[in-house]
Design a protein around this motif. Structure first.
Motif, PDB file in Angstrom:
ATOM      1  N   ASP A  29      15.733  -5.532  10.916  1.00  5.23           N
ATOM      2  CA  ASP A  29      15.343  -4.998   9.604  1.00  5.23           C
ATOM      3  C   ASP A  29      13.859  -4.639   9.611  1.00  5.23           C
ATOM      4  OD1 ASP A  29      14.819  -4.461   6.938  1.00  5.23           O
ATOM      5  OD2 ASP A  29      16.217  -5.985   6.203  1.00  5.23           O
ATOM      6  N   ALA A  30      13.556  -3.392   9.961  1.00  8.26           N
ATOM      7  CA  ALA A  30      12.165  -2.960  10.079  1.00  8.26           C
ATOM      8  C   ALA A  30      11.463  -2.938   8.725  1.00  8.26           C
ATOM      9  CB  ALA A  30      12.094  -1.586  10.733  1.00  8.26           C
ATOM     10  N   ASP A  31      12.172  -2.566   7.674  1.00 10.01           N
ATOM     11  CA  ASP A  31      11.544  -2.515   6.355  1.00 10.01           C
ATOM     12  C   ASP A  31      11.145  -3.918   5.878  1.00 10.01           C
ATOM     13  OD1 ASP A  31      11.644   0.239   6.122  1.00 10.01           O
ATOM     14  OD2 ASP A  31      13.624   0.230   5.198  1.00 10.01           O
ATOM     15  N   ARG A  32      11.998  -4.882   6.142  1.00  9.13           N
ATOM     16  CA  ARG A  32      11.658  -6.254   5.751  1.00  9.13           C
ATOM     17  C   ARG A  32      10.474  -6.769   6.574  1.00  9.13           C
ATOM     18  NH1 ARG A  32      16.507 -10.284   6.047  1.00  9.13           N
ATOM     19  NH2 ARG A  32      15.883 -10.480   8.238  1.00  9.13           N
ATOM     20  N   TYR A  33      10.447  -6.400   7.848  1.00  8.82           N
ATOM     21  CA  TYR A  33       9.318  -6.805   8.694  1.00  8.82           C
ATOM     22  C   TYR A  33       8.023  -6.173   8.186  1.00  8.82           C
ATOM     23  CZ  TYR A  33       6.827  -8.113  12.962  1.00  8.82           C
ATOM     24  OH  TYR A  33       5.935  -8.664  13.848  1.00  8.82           O
ATOM     25  N   ALA A  34       8.105  -4.907   7.749  1.00  6.74           N
ATOM     26  CA  ALA A  34       6.921  -4.240   7.202  1.00  6.74           C
ATOM     27  C   ALA A  34       6.450  -4.927   5.920  1.00  6.74           C
ATOM     28  CB  ALA A  34       7.226  -2.766   6.938  1.00  6.74           C
ATOM     29  N   ALA A  35       7.405  -5.351   5.081  1.00  8.22           N
ATOM     30  CA  ALA A  35       7.037  -6.055   3.855  1.00  8.22           C
ATOM     31  C   ALA A  35       6.357  -7.374   4.174  1.00  8.22           C
ATOM     32  CB  ALA A  35       8.279  -6.286   2.999  1.00  8.22           C
ATOM     33  N   ASP A  36       6.830  -8.063   5.193  1.00  9.29           N
ATOM     34  CA  ASP A  36       6.198  -9.318   5.606  1.00  9.29           C
ATOM     35  C   ASP A  36       4.802  -9.065   6.162  1.00  9.29           C
ATOM     36  OD1 ASP A  36       6.327 -12.263   6.439  1.00  9.29           O
ATOM     37  OD2 ASP A  36       6.006 -11.276   8.374  1.00  9.29           O
ATOM     38  N   LEU A  37       4.650  -7.991   6.944  1.00 11.13           N
ATOM     39  CA  LEU A  37       3.330  -7.644   7.462  1.00 11.13           C
ATOM     40  C   LEU A  37       2.361  -7.371   6.323  1.00 11.13           C
ATOM     41  CD1 LEU A  37       1.476  -6.866   9.882  1.00 11.13           C
ATOM     42  CD2 LEU A  37       2.347  -4.522   9.640  1.00 11.13           C
ATOM     43  N   LEU A  38       2.819  -6.687   5.314  1.00 10.03           N
ATOM     44  CA  LEU A  38       1.963  -6.375   4.166  1.00 10.03           C
ATOM     45  C   LEU A  38       1.528  -7.640   3.440  1.00 10.03           C
ATOM     46  CD1 LEU A  38       0.687  -4.153   2.429  1.00 10.03           C
ATOM     47  CD2 LEU A  38       2.808  -4.097   1.097  1.00 10.03           C
ATOM     48  N   LYS A  39       2.401  -8.626   3.345  1.00  4.06           N
ATOM     49  CA  LYS A  39       2.027  -9.897   2.713  1.00  4.06           C
ATOM     50  C   LYS A  39       0.937 -10.591   3.509  1.00  4.06           C
ATOM     51  CE  LYS A  39       6.491 -10.917   0.518  1.00  4.06           C
ATOM     52  NZ  LYS A  39       7.665 -11.830   0.529  1.00  4.06           N
ATOM     53  N   ARG A  40       1.035 -10.511   4.835  1.00  7.01           N
ATOM     54  CA  ARG A  40       0.039 -11.161   5.680  1.00  7.01           C
ATOM     55  C   ARG A  40      -1.240 -10.355   5.788  1.00  7.01           C
ATOM     56  NH1 ARG A  40       1.464 -11.115  10.767  1.00  7.01           N
ATOM     57  NH2 ARG A  40       3.407  -9.916  10.656  1.00  7.01           N
ATOM     58  N   LYS A  41      -1.116  -9.026   5.712  1.00  7.66           N
ATOM     59  CA  LYS A  41      -2.266  -8.136   5.869  1.00  7.66           C
ATOM     60  C   LYS A  41      -2.301  -7.149   4.698  1.00  7.66           C
ATOM     61  CE  LYS A  41      -2.822  -9.766  10.137  1.00  7.66           C
ATOM     62  NZ  LYS A  41      -4.001 -10.537  10.601  1.00  7.66           N
ATOM     63  N   PRO A  42      -2.564  -7.627   3.482  1.00  3.47           N
ATOM     64  CA  PRO A  42      -2.488  -6.731   2.312  1.00  3.47           C
ATOM     65  C   PRO A  42      -3.456  -5.566   2.368  1.00  3.47           C
ATOM     66  CG  PRO A  42      -3.491  -8.837   1.733  1.00  3.47           C
ATOM     67  CD  PRO A  42      -2.930  -9.010   3.101  1.00  3.47           C
ATOM     68  N   PHE A  43      -4.527  -5.695   3.148  1.00  3.67           N
ATOM     69  CA  PHE A  43      -5.513  -4.619   3.238  1.00  3.67           C
ATOM     70  C   PHE A  43      -4.944  -3.367   3.923  1.00  3.67           C
ATOM     71  CE2 PHE A  43      -6.036  -7.468   6.868  1.00  3.67           C
ATOM     72  CZ  PHE A  43      -5.935  -6.595   7.951  1.00  3.67           C
ATOM     73  N   LEU A  44      -3.786  -3.502   4.595  1.00  3.79           N
ATOM     74  CA  LEU A  44      -3.180  -2.339   5.248  1.00  3.79           C
ATOM     75  C   LEU A  44      -2.649  -1.342   4.227  1.00  3.79           C
ATOM     76  CD1 LEU A  44      -1.155  -4.033   8.140  1.00  3.79           C
ATOM     77  CD2 LEU A  44      -3.252  -2.696   8.363  1.00  3.79           C
ATOM     78  N   GLY A  45      -2.147  -1.827   3.113  1.00  2.00           N
ATOM     79  CA  GLY A  45      -1.465  -0.958   2.156  1.00  2.00           C
ATOM     80  C   GLY A  45      -0.025  -0.734   2.589  1.00  2.00           C
ATOM     81  N   ALA A  46       0.854  -0.472   1.632  1.00  5.41           N
ATOM     82  CA  ALA A  46       2.284  -0.385   1.920  1.00  5.41           C
ATOM     83  C   ALA A  46       2.632   0.762   2.870  1.00  5.41           C
ATOM     84  CB  ALA A  46       3.058  -0.242   0.610  1.00  5.41           C
ATOM     85  N   ASP A  47       2.033   1.930   2.662  1.00  6.69           N
ATOM     86  CA  ASP A  47       2.382   3.086   3.498  1.00  6.69           C
ATOM     87  C   ASP A  47       1.977   2.868   4.948  1.00  6.69           C
ATOM     88  OD1 ASP A  47       3.434   4.361   1.309  1.00  6.69           O
ATOM     89  OD2 ASP A  47       1.696   5.656   0.956  1.00  6.69           O
ATOM     90  N   ARG A  48       0.771   2.340   5.164  1.00  6.41           N
ATOM     91  CA  ARG A  48       0.328   2.140   6.543  1.00  6.41           C
ATOM     92  C   ARG A  48       1.119   1.020   7.211  1.00  6.41           C
ATOM     93  NH1 ARG A  48      -5.937   1.698   8.186  1.00  6.41           N
ATOM     94  NH2 ARG A  48      -5.935   0.205   6.464  1.00  6.41           N
ATOM     95  N   ALA A  49       1.414  -0.061   6.485  1.00  3.70           N
ATOM     96  CA  ALA A  49       2.201  -1.147   7.072  1.00  3.70           C
ATOM     97  C   ALA A  49       3.557  -0.637   7.526  1.00  3.70           C
ATOM     98  CB  ALA A  49       2.357  -2.282   6.067  1.00  3.70           C
ATOM     99  N   ARG A  50       4.173   0.183   6.681  1.00  2.00           N
ATOM    100  CA  ARG A  50       5.487   0.720   7.024  1.00  2.00           C
ATOM    101  C   ARG A  50       5.397   1.668   8.222  1.00  2.00           C
ATOM    102  NH1 ARG A  50       8.872   4.990   5.903  1.00  2.00           N
ATOM    103  NH2 ARG A  50      11.082   4.448   5.654  1.00  2.00           N
ATOM    104  N   ARG A  51       4.379   2.535   8.242  1.00  2.25           N
ATOM    105  CA  ARG A  51       4.235   3.457   9.374  1.00  2.25           C
ATOM    106  C   ARG A  51       4.026   2.697  10.677  1.00  2.25           C
ATOM    107  NH1 ARG A  51       0.467   5.446  12.667  1.00  2.25           N
ATOM    108  NH2 ARG A  51      -1.323   4.537  11.588  1.00  2.25           N
ATOM    109  N   LEU A  52       3.179   1.697  10.637  1.00  8.29           N
ATOM    110  CA  LEU A  52       2.882   0.937  11.853  1.00  8.29           C
ATOM    111  C   LEU A  52       4.123   0.226  12.383  1.00  8.29           C
ATOM    112  CD1 LEU A  52      -0.612  -0.541  10.936  1.00  8.29           C
ATOM    113  CD2 LEU A  52      -0.140   1.183  12.691  1.00  8.29           C
ATOM    114  N   VAL A  53       4.893  -0.371  11.494  1.00  6.61           N
ATOM    115  CA  VAL A  53       6.093  -1.086  11.944  1.00  6.61           C
ATOM    116  C   VAL A  53       7.131  -0.117  12.475  1.00  6.61           C
ATOM    117  CG1 VAL A  53       8.056  -2.472  11.164  1.00  6.61           C
ATOM    118  CG2 VAL A  53       5.729  -3.119  10.514  1.00  6.61           C
ATOM    119  N   HIS A  54       7.295   1.037  11.821  1.00  3.43           N
ATOM    120  CA  HIS A  54       8.281   2.005  12.290  1.00  3.43           C
ATOM    121  C   HIS A  54       7.783   2.784  13.503  1.00  3.43           C
ATOM    122  CE1 HIS A  54      11.636   1.728   9.455  1.00  3.43           C
ATOM    123  NE2 HIS A  54      10.740   1.323   8.578  1.00  3.43           N
TER     124      HIS A  54
END
Length: 516
Positions: A418-443
């Motif tokens: 589940d890449a989207d869930r992993y991106a959401a978890d990354l955003l919680k740990r690294k909120p400074f990334l922002g949702a769009d960048r966290a999602r792009r990086l994970v995908h």
């Protein structure tokens, strides 16, 4: 014959293969596209010493100019390619499990045109598509009423009858890079910007002359040569090895255009045309639509391929026939063309040329073998590599068994895929990334994103942002781990940020890459 796909080689044994630094490689692969990278990965995982060389960049040509699909090839059923479709459907499930960060399920809507194919024939084809191979992850096909269903809303009211089925979208260039990365991490030598100038047999060894980007040449030795040079497979045979083969390559050009998003929703469309060819309209990069492909015979140099005015008009006309929102040339934000090196089976119609792969093995008694790869497609690259190793097994004593059907590609070990869930978890740990960048990086990188942002506590820790969230930290990773040398490597193959960043950013990225 053996066609080599190589990213460059030094006379060094692969890790875990034993031998001294002057020992020959077991296999030299020529060509850094999907076939070459897949073969190198499979071979090194069986305990062989492997070198792969690529004259340009990984996925610099055919493998990054595809329609970006992992699919069974619904239209190939019309040409009775049942074995190929079954194999592709099986591989579709495997690849989705191996790389859930760069491969995603996609539903395709097929509006029916009774003047082209009767509905019963389309339904029969979809029945075969659902049942030629087991499905575990993807839903089957269904019939839909386009006049009342939301999926018919973007279309002109040309028909009420539609069908929907499953396939997958993929980041094609990253699929190549991840295979090469896995090969490297298992001990293969991978070199880009390294060209096979020539090779000759000396008994049971190949002696290959390689030229790097600086113009320097060196010789390496290998027991087996694999020619996976794609559109250049015949050039390698005829000009760099001085050999001839009865098998030929048929070059077919496929072109695409990208426009602002045509419609709402996550579904793609497969559109029938009066000439019985089909094109796709696919959601792309969040706010764009990818349209293609054409099938045009091509006789020019592979590196010079470009979309023609006729192809552009053909794609625009197809879209405007089916969609309420019509497009024009001014809507095109990007176009690209690639040359597919298909096995020449004598078909007159370019669309009917087989997408199956064929090997040409040249192994004279007492001399080093050569295997050349003709054809193939993204979806079946893993199985192609497995078949290469099967056919080479008589020439490689003690070869370990097949292994690539299980496990994941680098970054693909995401919990539950589940890449989207992993991106959401990354955003919680690294909120400074922002949702769009966290999602792009994970995908893009999957769990390997930790190598880029793992130690960062703020945006400043990632260094300068060149635009689109592309930072110094990401560029350092791409250069050190993924062979990126230029802005083009980064913007159009390792990422697709070339669609987002201004043109002047490329010079700044080049300058930074050259400074590290």
């Amino acid at each position: 014959m053996i066609n080599v796909v190589a990213d460059g080689c030094t006379m060094v044994r692969q890790q875990g293969s034993g031998g001294d630094v002057s020992s020959p490689f077991d296999i030299l692969v020529v060509g850094g596209g999907i076939n070459g990278a897949g073969i190198a990965r499979d071979a090194v995982g069986r305990g062989l010493s492997v070198m792969m060389v690529e004259q340009d960049d990984l996925a610099a040509h055919t493998s990054s100019w595809s329609t970006k699909l992992i699919h069974g090839g619904l239209r190939y059923l019309e040409y009775y390619e049942f074995r190929l479709v079954r194999e592709a459907l099986l591989e579709r499930e495997r690849l989705l499990a191996m790389a859930p960060h760069i491969i995603r399920p996609l539903r395709f809507v097929l509006p029916h045109d009774v003047s082209i194919r009767p509905a019963w024939l389309v339904r029969l084809g979809l029945f075969f598509y659902d049942h030629l191979a087991p499905r575990k992850r993807l839903p089957g096909c269904e019939r839909i009423n386009l006049s009342s269903d939301r999926r018919g809303a973007p279309l002109k009211p040309l028909t009420k009858v539609g069908f929907e089925y499953s396939d997958c979208a993929v980041d094609d260039a990253r699929l190549v890079v991840l295979n090469a990365l896995d090969a490297k991490e298992r001990g293969a030598i991978v070199e880009v910007g390294t060209r096979l100038e020539s090779a000759r047999r000396e008994g049971k060894l190949w002696v290959a002359t390689l030229k790097d980007a600086s113009g320097a040449t060196r010789e390496v030795r290998a027991k087996v040569l694999v020619n996976a040079a794609g559109p250049w497979v015949a050039d390698v045979l005829n000009h760099r090895l001085g050999l001839n083969t009865s098998k030929g390559v048929r070059l077919v050009k496929g072109s695409h255009i990208v426009v602002p998003r045509l419609y709402e929703g996550t579904q793609a469309y497969i559109l029938q045309n009066p000439d019985k060819r089909i094109i796709f309209a696919i959601p792309y990069q969040d706010d764009l639509t990818l349209i293609g492909t054409t099938d045009v015979p091509y006789t020019g140099a592979p590196q010079d391929v470009a979309i023609s005015d006729d192809e552009t008009d053909y794609l625009i006309s197809s879209i405007n026939h089916w969609f309420k929102r019509e497009i024009s040339r001014s809507d095109i934000v990007w176009d690209y063309s690639g040359v597919r090196p298909l096995f020449d089976d004598g078909s007159i119609n370019a669309s009917a040329v087989t997408r199956d792969y064929v090997f040409d093995i040249d192994a004279p008694e007492g001399q080093a073998p050569l295997l050349s790869v003709f054809g193939g497609k993204l979806t079946t690259y893993r199985k192609l590599a497995e078949h290469v190793m099967r056919d080479l097994a008589p020439h490689i004593p003690g070869l370990k068994p097949a292994w690539t059907a299980e496990g994941t590609l680098p970054g693909g070990d995401i919990p539950d895929g589940d890449a989207d869930r992993y991106a959401a978890d990354l955003l919680k740990r690294k909120p400074f990334l922002g949702a769009d960048r966290a999602r792009r990086l994970v995908h893009t990188y999957g769990t390997r994103v930790e190598a880029i942002v793992g130690g960062a506590r703020s945006a400043e820790d990632l260094g300068r942002d060149f635009g689109g969230g592309l930072t110094e930290a990401e560029l350092r990773y791409l250069k050190s781990a993924e062979w990126a040398r230029t802005a083009r490597d980064v913007l159009w193959r390792r990422t697709k940020l070339g669609l987002k960043l201004p043109k002047e950013a490329a010079a700044e990225i080049d300058a930074f890459l050259n400074s590290i």
